[in-house]
Design an enzyme around this catalytic site. Sequence first.
Site, mmCIF file in Angstrom:
data_model
loop_
_atom_site.group_PDB
_atom_site.id
_atom_site.type_symbol
_atom_site.label_atom_id
_atom_site.label_comp_id
_atom_site.label_asym_id
_atom_site.label_seq_id
_atom_site.Cartn_x
_atom_site.Cartn_y
_atom_site.Cartn_z
ATOM 1 N N TYR A 150 0.826 -1.336 0.011
ATOM 2 C CA TYR A 150 -0.065 -0.254 0.114
ATOM 3 C C TYR A 150 0.853 1.197 -0.031
ATOM 4 C CZ TYR A 150 -3.413 3.554 1.718
ATOM 5 O OH TYR A 150 -4.315 4.515 1.845
ATOM 6 N N LYS A 163 1.197 4.132 -3.131
ATOM 7 C CA LYS A 163 0.532 5.675 -2.943
ATOM 8 C C LYS A 163 1.936 6.388 -3.100
ATOM 9 C CE LYS A 163 -3.385 5.268 -1.452
ATOM 10 N NZ LYS A 163 -4.635 5.666 -2.340
#
Length: 294
Positions: free
Chosen positions: A198, A202
């Site tokens: 994750y 990002k």
Amino acid sequence: MGDWIHTLLNIAVPPIIIFLHFIILPIYIPFKFLQSIKRSITNQENMARRVVLITGAAQGIGEQIAYEYGRRGACLTLVDIKDNLEEVKRKAHKLGSPDVISIVADVTKVEDCKRFIDETVQHFGQLDHLVNNAGTVILSKFEKIGRISDHQSVMDVNFWGTVNSIHYGIPHLKRSKGKIVVISSICGRYPLPLVSVYNASKAALISFCETLRIEVGSTIGITVGLKLRSVIPEESAEDCGKAIVRSVCRGETYLMEPKWLWWLFPMKMMFPELMDYCTRFLLKLIQQNNNKNN
């Protein structure tokens, strides 16, 4: 030859940069402060009858963004992977949106991204704001991941889903001199434990947006929202949604919610070892808490 040049630059650049900081910062900080005040007072884009497309609009921050745009009189396209947008459509219309359509689509599929952009322009005749909110996360310590392929969906949704949507939206946004909104995460700048893939998705997203901002210049505004995902209580989706739309309509480049997160960046730059120690300590607290609950 190259080694000699870099040796010279290693000696010359640090004092030059320090000197420039002393010259620029006393001017730059008041300028940014006054610019922020001006934007707060005068620079609110009128969203009445403007067309806004929001991915991941069925719940959470995406849902609240839809309501805030609805309050401002924008026409909406709501996109989500599940056909559960009727209640959001009804409420957004009730709050003030003159026209709301919903499209079931999967942002990981290139053809779906093209389809919801095309259907929006066919229905409304234009596209003014493209809000890329769809995202997903899987919690796991990296060494505990059984198959990396199980986490591929995180990159597919968070990064490629946004990139594909923007790719098809850019021609229409150029015509309307519109805006791209990307809902990213503090984890892209300040990685947290248990969400390694994750974090990477990002970080890639932020780098992509910063590159795109340079390439498109002033033809399209780009706002990157960095929100918090952590073990401490998060800001409510409603407050976050309002802050995001307010920031976009002011034409801001970045939004940090909550705002105290800005202070993590200079700390990370100046004291990386200390911040890594604090993050490892946070991980231990999480693990202890999980052990108690289990």
